[in-house]
Design a protein around this motif. Sequence first.
Motif, PDB file in Angstrom:
ATOM      1  N   ALA A   7     -27.054 -16.887 -18.650  1.00 33.20           N
ATOM      2  CA  ALA A   7     -26.430 -17.294 -17.387  1.00 33.20           C
ATOM      3  C   ALA A   7     -24.913 -17.228 -17.455  1.00 33.20           C
ATOM      4  O   ALA A   7     -24.259 -16.695 -16.555  1.00 33.20           O
ATOM      5  N   LEU A  10     -19.981 -12.755 -17.286  1.00 33.61           N
ATOM      6  CA  LEU A  10     -18.899 -12.253 -16.445  1.00 33.61           C
ATOM      7  C   LEU A  10     -18.976 -12.845 -15.046  1.00 33.61           C
ATOM      8  O   LEU A  10     -17.985 -12.930 -14.343  1.00 33.61           O
ATOM      9  N   GLY A  11     -20.182 -13.232 -14.648  1.00 32.78           N
ATOM     10  CA  GLY A  11     -20.358 -13.833 -13.329  1.00 32.78           C
ATOM     11  C   GLY A  11     -19.495 -15.068 -13.168  1.00 32.78           C
ATOM     12  O   GLY A  11     -18.902 -15.289 -12.111  1.00 32.78           O
ATOM     13  N   TYR A  89     -22.543  -3.681 -14.864  1.00 31.46           N
ATOM     14  CA  TYR A  89     -22.200  -4.834 -15.720  1.00 31.46           C
ATOM     15  C   TYR A  89     -21.602  -4.366 -17.053  1.00 31.46           C
ATOM     16  O   TYR A  89     -20.680  -4.973 -17.577  1.00 31.46           O
ATOM     17  N   PHE A 210     -26.373 -14.070  -9.048  1.00 35.35           N
ATOM     18  CA  PHE A 210     -25.703 -13.321 -10.111  1.00 35.35           C
ATOM     19  C   PHE A 210     -25.443 -14.247 -11.301  1.00 35.35           C
ATOM     20  O   PHE A 210     -25.792 -13.958 -12.451  1.00 35.35           O
ATOM     21  N   SER A 211     -24.835 -15.388 -10.991  1.00 29.87           N
ATOM     22  CA  SER A 211     -24.373 -16.261 -12.057  1.00 29.87           C
ATOM     23  C   SER A 211     -25.526 -16.949 -12.794  1.00 29.87           C
ATOM     24  O   SER A 211     -25.443 -17.191 -13.990  1.00 29.87           O
ATOM     25  N   SER A 213     -28.510 -15.710 -13.200  1.00 32.90           N
ATOM     26  CA  SER A 213     -29.454 -14.687 -13.709  1.00 32.90           C
ATOM     27  C   SER A 213     -30.789 -14.696 -12.966  1.00 32.90           C
ATOM     28  O   SER A 213     -31.842 -14.517 -13.557  1.00 32.90           O
TER      29      SER A 213
HETATM   30  N1  PHE Z   1     -25.712 -14.460 -15.191  1.00 27.60           N
HETATM   31  C1  PHE Z   1     -24.967 -13.432 -15.830  1.00 27.60           C
HETATM   32  C2  PHE Z   1     -23.493 -13.664 -15.542  1.00 27.60           C
HETATM   33  O1  PHE Z   1     -23.127 -14.579 -14.892  1.00 27.60           O
HETATM   34  C3  PHE Z   1     -25.430 -12.066 -15.391  1.00 27.60           C
HETATM   35  C4  PHE Z   1     -26.911 -11.853 -15.390  1.00 27.60           C
HETATM   36  C5  PHE Z   1     -27.590 -11.577 -14.209  1.00 27.60           C
HETATM   37  C6  PHE Z   1     -27.636 -11.924 -16.573  1.00 27.60           C
HETATM   38  C7  PHE Z   1     -28.944 -11.379 -14.186  1.00 27.60           C
HETATM   39  C8  PHE Z   1     -29.012 -11.725 -16.543  1.00 27.60           C
HETATM   40  C9  PHE Z   1     -29.649 -11.447 -15.367  1.00 27.60           C
HETATM   41  O2  PHE Z   1     -22.671 -12.914 -15.951  1.00 27.60           O
END
Ligand code: PHE
Length: 413
Positions: A7, A10-11, A89, A210-211, A213
């Motif tokens: 989680a 980069l988000g 990403y 996004f953040s 996951s």
């Molecule tokens: N949550 C991660 C982030 O904030 C990105 C991510 C998205 C990882 C979906 C896994 C699945 O950067």
Amino acid sequence: MAAAGSAVGLGNIWKFPYIAGENGGAAFLVVYLICVLLLGLPLVMTEFLIGKHSGKSAYGAFKELKGTNRWQWLSWMCMLTAMLFIGFYFVVTGWCFNYLFEALTNVLHGAEMDSLSTHFTQVISNKPRMILFSLFPVLLTATVLWFGVNKGIEKLSKVLMPLLLVMMVLMAVRVLMLKDSAIGMQFFFQADFSKLNPQAVMKAMGQCFFSLSIGMGALITYGAYMPKNQSVSKTSMQVVILDTLVAILAGMIIFPAVFAFGMDPAEGPELVFVILPAIFEQMSFSYIFGVLFFSLLCIAAITSTISIMEVSVAFVNEATGGRLNRHKSVLLVSAAVIPLVLACVFSNSVFDVFDTLTSCVLMPLGALGMALFVGWNLPNYNHFAGKVFIFSVRWIVPIAILVIFLNSVGIIQ
Ligand code: PHE
């Protein structure tokens, strides 16, 4: 801890500050926090439950729990989302590795604000350099996956996650001592809702997925590896709280610095890459701080890319009935990921399309499907908290996702 590693990435540190900066700061934060509570927490639980109950990855989980193929489209959508998502990403992860390299070689020491901004543009338009820096994390992730997602990642996350937090607190304290930093705090914490529009609400929801996951089966896959005696609700809560804390801390570092250095908070994706080196310049032991922070940022990104790529690796492995073992699946998935990464290096529009399509369309759709799956297919609980959870994934989550989505595309007002 591995899920928290997925989680936090980069988000939180790259995307959250710049999206919040573009959408009014505090007002965005309020909507984001509502999304996290109303949608994020139940959806993290949903994915963990699907994984834990089925013991399978995004490919086999729905079939295992339902006994039919009717939900297989959702599996394929998870895989598609994970592949497109990882394409861009890895490019941003490449930016982080570039800045780590530059912190190590101390090239940005003494640079002025203006030159930091042009420097970012130069970095991302240097294609050979970007190819190198974006493919390096692909190699790193593939190597870890080759040996399997195991206790190693958990141990790594257990030490590094708290270290990242401590460092961010130190940076926030330093930034608060800068002149005019109070304006930044005001921007981030004093809401002005007049700036909010339906698109901003959609972005807040996308940012929440996004953040945390959510919506591509990454947490299903990790849920499948969960020990049977581990509590889904407790783990989910820990992941959500830690992730949100890191995002808020990132805002408390970036915005006061933005105003102290006389920059525009709506600068866009380059925001943190311009601000962070400037912050280190203000700190004592700037070299060590810079190197340490960018190292942690790269590791935070890698613990995320591992979980995203593991979706596809476990998918291929299960879909071929084990004929493609872990090693072969890793090779196949890596070979498929590389052209997607290159496409995002070479074309900003491909990068933007992958980013927006996943956050604002595919992840909400995936989350919607999974909420309905759990809400209407799993047996209801006989305790109050369980009933609230089922009610929320049956009704509240799906309706909220639909309303926010239709509102943002202008179908309903
Ligand atoms: N949550 C991660 C982030 O904030 C990105 C991510 C998205 C990882 C979906 C896994 C699945 O950067």
